[in-house]
Scaffold this motif. Sequence first.
Motif, PDB file in Angstrom:
ATOM      1  N   ILE A 102      -7.069   1.086   1.738  1.00  0.00           N
ATOM      2  CA  ILE A 102      -5.706   1.597   1.832  1.00  0.00           C
ATOM      3  C   ILE A 102      -4.982   1.481   0.493  1.00  0.00           C
ATOM      4  CG2 ILE A 102      -3.442   1.186   2.882  1.00  0.00           C
ATOM      5  CD1 ILE A 102      -4.959   0.336   5.440  1.00  0.00           C
ATOM      6  N   PHE A 103      -5.071   0.314  -0.133  1.00  0.00           N
ATOM      7  CA  PHE A 103      -4.348   0.109  -1.396  1.00  0.00           C
ATOM      8  C   PHE A 103      -4.938   0.952  -2.516  1.00  0.00           C
ATOM      9  CE2 PHE A 103      -2.317  -3.377   0.720  1.00  0.00           C
ATOM     10  CZ  PHE A 103      -1.110  -3.507   0.063  1.00  0.00           C
ATOM     11  N   THR A 104      -6.241   1.221  -2.478  1.00  0.00           N
ATOM     12  CA  THR A 104      -6.841   2.074  -3.512  1.00  0.00           C
ATOM     13  C   THR A 104      -6.418   3.523  -3.318  1.00  0.00           C
ATOM     14  OG1 THR A 104      -8.751   0.583  -3.611  1.00  0.00           O
ATOM     15  CG2 THR A 104      -8.996   2.747  -4.615  1.00  0.00           C
ATOM     16  N   CYS A 105      -6.431   3.991  -2.080  1.00  0.00           N
ATOM     17  CA  CYS A 105      -6.005   5.373  -1.812  1.00  0.00           C
ATOM     18  C   CYS A 105      -4.547   5.593  -2.187  1.00  0.00           C
ATOM     19  CB  CYS A 105      -6.201   5.710  -0.332  1.00  0.00           C
ATOM     20  SG  CYS A 105      -7.921   5.921   0.173  1.00  0.00           S
ATOM     21  N   CYS A 106      -3.738   4.551  -2.090  1.00  0.00           N
ATOM     22  CA  CYS A 106      -2.303   4.673  -2.369  1.00  0.00           C
ATOM     23  C   CYS A 106      -1.936   4.140  -3.754  1.00  0.00           C
ATOM     24  CB  CYS A 106      -1.501   3.930  -1.298  1.00  0.00           C
ATOM     25  SG  CYS A 106      -1.701   4.598   0.362  1.00  0.00           S
ATOM     26  N   HIS A 107      -2.899   4.089  -4.645  1.00  0.00           N
ATOM     27  CA  HIS A 107      -2.643   3.544  -5.983  1.00  0.00           C
ATOM     28  C   HIS A 107      -1.633   4.424  -6.731  1.00  0.00           C
ATOM     29  CE1 HIS A 107      -3.322   1.987 -10.025  1.00  0.00           C
ATOM     30  NE2 HIS A 107      -3.911   0.952  -9.461  1.00  0.00           N
ATOM     31  N   PRO A 108      -0.652   3.818  -7.399  1.00  0.00           N
ATOM     32  CA  PRO A 108       0.388   4.609  -8.084  1.00  0.00           C
ATOM     33  C   PRO A 108      -0.132   5.471  -9.224  1.00  0.00           C
ATOM     34  CG  PRO A 108       0.588   2.261  -8.602  1.00  0.00           C
ATOM     35  CD  PRO A 108      -0.387   2.367  -7.490  1.00  0.00           C
ATOM     36  N   ALA A 109      -1.365   5.234  -9.696  1.00  0.00           N
ATOM     37  CA  ALA A 109      -1.910   6.090 -10.749  1.00  0.00           C
ATOM     38  C   ALA A 109      -2.227   7.486 -10.231  1.00  0.00           C
ATOM     39  CB  ALA A 109      -3.171   5.449 -11.339  1.00  0.00           C
ATOM     40  N   LEU A 110      -2.332   7.635  -8.909  1.00  0.00           N
ATOM     41  CA  LEU A 110      -2.600   8.936  -8.305  1.00  0.00           C
ATOM     42  C   LEU A 110      -1.288   9.640  -7.986  1.00  0.00           C
ATOM     43  CD1 LEU A 110      -5.350   7.834  -5.734  1.00  0.00           C
ATOM     44  CD2 LEU A 110      -5.718   8.846  -7.987  1.00  0.00           C
ATOM     45  N   ARG A 115      -2.439  10.886  -3.025  1.00  0.00           N
ATOM     46  CA  ARG A 115      -2.473   9.662  -2.217  1.00  0.00           C
ATOM     47  C   ARG A 115      -2.443  10.001  -0.732  1.00  0.00           C
ATOM     48  NH1 ARG A 115       2.512   6.459  -4.731  1.00  0.00           N
ATOM     49  NH2 ARG A 115       2.530   7.817  -6.545  1.00  0.00           N
ATOM     50  N   VAL A 116      -1.572  10.928  -0.371  1.00  0.00           N
ATOM     51  CA  VAL A 116      -1.445  11.311   1.034  1.00  0.00           C
ATOM     52  C   VAL A 116      -2.749  11.922   1.546  1.00  0.00           C
ATOM     53  CG1 VAL A 116      -0.257  12.855   2.631  1.00  0.00           C
ATOM     54  CG2 VAL A 116       1.054  11.606   0.899  1.00  0.00           C
ATOM     55  N   ALA A 117      -3.288  12.878   0.803  1.00  0.00           N
ATOM     56  CA  ALA A 117      -4.512  13.551   1.229  1.00  0.00           C
ATOM     57  C   ALA A 117      -5.691  12.589   1.315  1.00  0.00           C
ATOM     58  CB  ALA A 117      -4.834  14.702   0.267  1.00  0.00           C
ATOM     59  N   LEU A 118      -5.824  11.728   0.313  1.00  0.00           N
ATOM     60  CA  LEU A 118      -6.941  10.791   0.279  1.00  0.00           C
ATOM     61  C   LEU A 118      -6.830   9.768   1.412  1.00  0.00           C
ATOM     62  CD1 LEU A 118      -9.439  10.305  -1.484  1.00  0.00           C
ATOM     63  CD2 LEU A 118      -8.103   8.667  -2.809  1.00  0.00           C
ATOM     64  N   THR A 119      -5.630   9.330   1.715  1.00  0.00           N
ATOM     65  CA  THR A 119      -5.434   8.392   2.814  1.00  0.00           C
ATOM     66  C   THR A 119      -5.822   9.025   4.137  1.00  0.00           C
ATOM     67  OG1 THR A 119      -3.648   7.261   1.628  1.00  0.00           O
ATOM     68  CG2 THR A 119      -3.738   6.959   4.007  1.00  0.00           C
ATOM     69  N   ARG A 171       3.279  -3.373  -5.040  1.00  0.00           N
ATOM     70  CA  ARG A 171       2.481  -2.230  -4.589  1.00  0.00           C
ATOM     71  C   ARG A 171       2.708  -1.838  -3.135  1.00  0.00           C
ATOM     72  NH1 ARG A 171      -2.598  -1.675  -6.734  1.00  0.00           N
ATOM     73  NH2 ARG A 171      -2.925  -0.219  -5.011  1.00  0.00           N
ATOM     74  N   LEU A 172       3.077  -2.818  -2.296  1.00  0.00           N
ATOM     75  CA  LEU A 172       3.202  -2.525  -0.869  1.00  0.00           C
ATOM     76  C   LEU A 172       4.218  -1.419  -0.574  1.00  0.00           C
ATOM     77  CD1 LEU A 172       2.357  -3.129   2.011  1.00  0.00           C
ATOM     78  CD2 LEU A 172       4.051  -4.980   2.067  1.00  0.00           C
ATOM     79  N   PRO A 173       5.397  -1.394  -1.219  1.00  0.00           N
ATOM     80  CA  PRO A 173       6.323  -0.294  -0.927  1.00  0.00           C
ATOM     81  C   PRO A 173       5.720   1.086  -1.173  1.00  0.00           C
ATOM     82  CG  PRO A 173       7.457  -2.047  -2.097  1.00  0.00           C
ATOM     83  CD  PRO A 173       5.997  -2.395  -2.127  1.00  0.00           C
ATOM     84  N   GLY A 174       4.841   1.207  -2.168  1.00  0.00           N
ATOM     85  CA  GLY A 174       4.196   2.494  -2.416  1.00  0.00           C
ATOM     86  C   GLY A 174       3.271   2.896  -1.288  1.00  0.00           C
ATOM     87  N   VAL A 175       2.571   1.921  -0.716  1.00  0.00           N
ATOM     88  CA  VAL A 175       1.699   2.193   0.432  1.00  0.00           C
ATOM     89  C   VAL A 175       2.540   2.643   1.628  1.00  0.00           C
ATOM     90  CG1 VAL A 175       0.092   1.159   2.088  1.00  0.00           C
ATOM     91  CG2 VAL A 175      -0.076   0.577  -0.342  1.00  0.00           C
ATOM     92  N   LEU A 176       3.625   1.924   1.883  1.00  0.00           N
ATOM     93  CA  LEU A 176       4.493   2.277   3.013  1.00  0.00           C
ATOM     94  C   LEU A 176       5.151   3.636   2.805  1.00  0.00           C
ATOM     95  CD1 LEU A 176       6.188  -1.170   3.777  1.00  0.00           C
ATOM     96  CD2 LEU A 176       4.076  -0.206   4.692  1.00  0.00           C
ATOM     97  N   ALA A 177       5.438   3.967   1.551  1.00  0.00           N
ATOM     98  CA  ALA A 177       6.054   5.268   1.265  1.00  0.00           C
ATOM     99  C   ALA A 177       5.114   6.411   1.611  1.00  0.00           C
ATOM    100  CB  ALA A 177       6.457   5.346  -0.206  1.00  0.00           C
ATOM    101  N   VAL A 178       3.814   6.215   1.410  1.00  0.00           N
ATOM    102  CA  VAL A 178       2.837   7.246   1.785  1.00  0.00           C
ATOM    103  C   VAL A 178       2.857   7.454   3.290  1.00  0.00           C
ATOM    104  CG1 VAL A 178       0.371   7.767   1.915  1.00  0.00           C
ATOM    105  CG2 VAL A 178       1.342   6.922  -0.219  1.00  0.00           C
ATOM    106  N   LEU A 179       2.856   6.359   4.062  1.00  0.00           N
ATOM    107  CA  LEU A 179       2.896   6.479   5.520  1.00  0.00           C
ATOM    108  C   LEU A 179       4.213   7.111   5.974  1.00  0.00           C
ATOM    109  CD1 LEU A 179       1.335   3.111   6.749  1.00  0.00           C
ATOM    110  CD2 LEU A 179       0.220   5.218   6.018  1.00  0.00           C
ATOM    111  N   TYR A 180       5.306   6.760   5.306  1.00  0.00           N
ATOM    112  CA  TYR A 180       6.619   7.307   5.656  1.00  0.00           C
ATOM    113  C   TYR A 180       6.647   8.818   5.423  1.00  0.00           C
ATOM    114  CZ  TYR A 180      11.771   7.234   5.955  1.00  0.00           C
ATOM    115  OH  TYR A 180      13.076   7.438   6.322  1.00  0.00           O
TER     116      TYR A 180
END
Length: 385
Positions: A102-110, A115-119, A171-180
């Motif tokens: 999950i954290f790799t798919c949502c990495h801010p470098a992408l 990130r959305v598509a890969l997740t 990093r966690l807020p970026g992961v949650l932002a993808v789900l949001y």
Amino acid sequence: MEAVARAHRESWSRIVATLIRVTGDWTLAEDCAQDALAVALERWPRDGVPDNPGAWLMTVARNRAIDHLRRAAVEGRKLREVAMTEPGPDDNEIGDDRLRLIFTCCHPALALEARVALTLRTVAGVSTADIARAFLVTESAMTRRITRAKSKISAARIPYRVPEGDALGERLPGVLAVLYLLFNRGYDGEPLLAGEAIRLARLLTELMPGESEVSSLLALFLLQHSRRHARRDEAGELVTLDRQDRAKWDRAAIAEALEILLRTPIEGPYALQARIAACHAADDTDWRSIALWYDELARVQPTAVVELNRAVAHGYAYGPREGLDLLRAISKSVLENYPMAKAVEADLTARAGDSERAAALFREAAAATPDGPERRALLSRADKL
């Protein structure tokens, strides 16, 4: 076959995450997981569903990976790693693997779209065709987008791990932002995305039980999604919250969300948004409580959209004049470039008694809104005034 579909939903991320860790090859991991599902579709109707479907799929996928690596004459160490990977369903390492994924798919470098598509593809196991359809692009275009994301992970040497210490909090807020983002796209008309966002939020809640913002996000999704069957009428037109048939609301989802919030401390913006949604889910909407929650949300997340919703809440809690006063304090550029800001001004103006001005504002908002249910709802309000 329903048993295979269920096993796909429950086991896909476990299998893919584990095989990525031990092979380092994202495409191989997905291909082997897909092969295992194909074998299950062939064998389970004939031989029966195994006692542990997830472990069965993991074994088949692992054996496929071993065969591929053997044929490719990959170094023996990596081959031994795959061969030694056991599928135990309670294995903490598998939980760690899923978090890494999950954290790799949502990495801010992408890029965010990547990130959305890969997740969706790698964590949730949604087909590329379905993802493409949800985002209104061709399957080939979505395939290229996902492939580029995987290539960037390799080229940039993005580490396959969960950040620790302060880095986790960053990093966690970026992961949650993808789900949001996934959920909001689904809430606006693509049920597949909303359902997957909820499923991923559940997974993240299981893997990170101590993170209040993770639990709060799940509660927020459940509360919003509970109204999905009441948001449109038989003609497909939008039904505002005050006119919805509350008998159509999913009471089980609401109860689950409220139970989550009872045991979750308020530590961030998702927790505050979830409390606001909980107020809307009550039989009688408590606008004063909603206004107070928005005051706090505006303090911790002072965005124009939050301020806009705060103006709405104060307009219903304390009268339209107060809502209009708050609206005037928002940047004019927001009001000019955001159609729903104009709609909010129109609604508050109508409630203040100036129907002619309100009708004109509703038409201005409609003119800036793409054709669809939202635009028709705005024009309908203008006509009624």
